[in-house]
Motif scaffolding. Structure first.
Motif, short mmCIF file in Angstrom:
data_model
loop_
_atom_site.label_atom_id
_atom_site.label_comp_id
_atom_site.label_asym_id
_atom_site.label_seq_id
_atom_site.Cartn_x
_atom_site.Cartn_y
_atom_site.Cartn_z
N GLU A 3 13.03 -1.59 0.34
CA GLU A 3 11.70 -1.68 -0.06
C GLU A 3 11.72 -1.29 -1.38
O GLU A 3 12.09 0.06 -1.66
CB GLU A 3 10.84 -1.06 0.81
CG GLU A 3 9.38 -1.28 0.35
CD GLU A 3 8.11 -0.75 1.36
OE1 GLU A 3 7.08 -0.48 0.93
OE2 GLU A 3 8.53 0.05 2.48
N THR A 5 8.92 -1.58 -3.44
CA THR A 5 7.50 -1.58 -3.70
C THR A 5 7.05 -0.37 -5.04
O THR A 5 6.19 -0.70 -5.93
CB THR A 5 6.43 -1.25 -2.63
OG1 THR A 5 6.93 -2.34 -1.65
CG2 THR A 5 4.96 -1.26 -2.96
N GLU A 38 10.69 -8.59 -3.47
CA GLU A 38 9.40 -7.91 -2.59
C GLU A 38 8.72 -9.42 -1.96
O GLU A 38 8.16 -9.04 -0.72
CB GLU A 38 8.39 -7.35 -3.57
CG GLU A 38 8.90 -6.01 -3.98
CD GLU A 38 8.73 -4.88 -2.95
OE1 GLU A 38 7.69 -4.38 -2.40
OE2 GLU A 38 9.83 -4.72 -2.25
N LEU A 43 5.13 -9.09 5.04
CA LEU A 43 3.89 -8.47 4.42
C LEU A 43 3.35 -7.56 5.84
O LEU A 43 3.23 -6.31 5.48
CB LEU A 43 2.57 -9.12 3.74
CG LEU A 43 1.83 -8.69 2.75
CD1 LEU A 43 2.66 -7.84 1.72
CD2 LEU A 43 0.69 -9.65 2.25
N SER A 46 5.35 -4.90 6.66
CA SER A 46 5.49 -3.61 5.73
C SER A 46 4.72 -2.45 5.85
O SER A 46 3.71 -2.57 6.75
CB SER A 46 5.03 -4.24 4.39
OG SER A 46 6.06 -5.38 3.92
N GLY A 50 1.19 -3.79 4.53
CA GLY A 50 1.59 -4.62 3.29
C GLY A 50 0.74 -4.29 2.05
O GLY A 50 0.84 -4.77 1.04
N ARG A 53 2.80 -3.13 -1.05
CA ARG A 53 3.40 -4.30 -1.39
C ARG A 53 2.56 -5.10 -2.15
O ARG A 53 2.95 -5.54 -3.32
CB ARG A 53 4.34 -4.78 -0.31
CG ARG A 53 5.18 -6.26 -0.92
CD ARG A 53 6.19 -6.31 0.36
NE ARG A 53 7.35 -5.68 0.00
CZ ARG A 53 7.91 -4.96 1.02
NH1 ARG A 53 7.61 -5.20 2.25
NH2 ARG A 53 9.06 -4.28 0.98
#
Length: 191
Positions: A3, A5, A38, A43, A46, A50, A53
């Protein structure tokens, strides 16, 4: 494959959109490659539904649009895909908003609520924080956004004497701060 993000949020904030670099493993990277990575992630599965993100993608899109103010229409490549994802998340937040003004406890996946005010504060705070940076200026005062802000303030008041997980408080407070700052900037810009 990890990840990225938080990396995207930081690099999109401080690097020009066309930046490139070489990682320690000699792999070439660009912001667009990071965005594409990404975008491949699910989503809904996540962290925090999400919301982080989506926030990272919105940060990157805003930065790109800010660097290219005369660019009309869709953005190129992964930037355009990111903008479409951000727009979709805005629409989902609006559609999944609860009648009391809170946002879905399932974030951008589906409409949902919870009797747990802490769960509602966490999801509403995350979604509102995203909206505070992702919404175009002309949409900041739409009734559904104002209801969301009002409900978030009410939830903070309701939990003032409760030991609340710090993440829920942080995202709610940060979302409201970003929102207030954007409103003030928009009002000042009109005068």
């Amino acid at each position: 494959g990890q990840e990225a993000t938080w990396t995207l949020m930081a690099l999109a904030t401080y690097l020009p959109p066309g930046s490139s670099w070489t990682a320690a493993d000699s792999q070439p990277w660009t912001l667009e490659r990071l965005i594409a990575m990404e975008l491949e992630a699910d989503l809904a599965s996540s962290a925090c539904g999400g919301a982080h993100r989506a926030y990272g993608l919105a940060t990157a899109v805003n930065r790109y649009r800010g660097r290219h103010p005369d660019l009309a229409g869709p953005l190129p490549g992964a930037w355009g895909e990111a903008e479409a994802t951000v727009d979709d998340c805005i629409e989902r937040a609006r559609r999944f908003q609860q009648t009391d003004g809170s946002f879905s406890t399932q974030y951008f996946e589906r409409p949902a609520s919870s009797p747990d005010v802490i769960a509602k504060l966490g999801s509403s705070g995350h979604v509102f924080e995203f909206l505070a940076i992702a919404l175009p200026a002309e949409r900041l005062t739409e009734p559904w956004v104002l209801r969301g802000a009002d409900r978030l303030v009410t939830m903070l008041e309701q939990t003032a004497d409760i030991d609340v997980e710090c993440g829920a408080l942080y995202h709610a407070a940060h979302g409201l701060l970003l929102y207030r700052d954007r409103l003030e900037t928009e009002i000042a810009g009109r005068h």
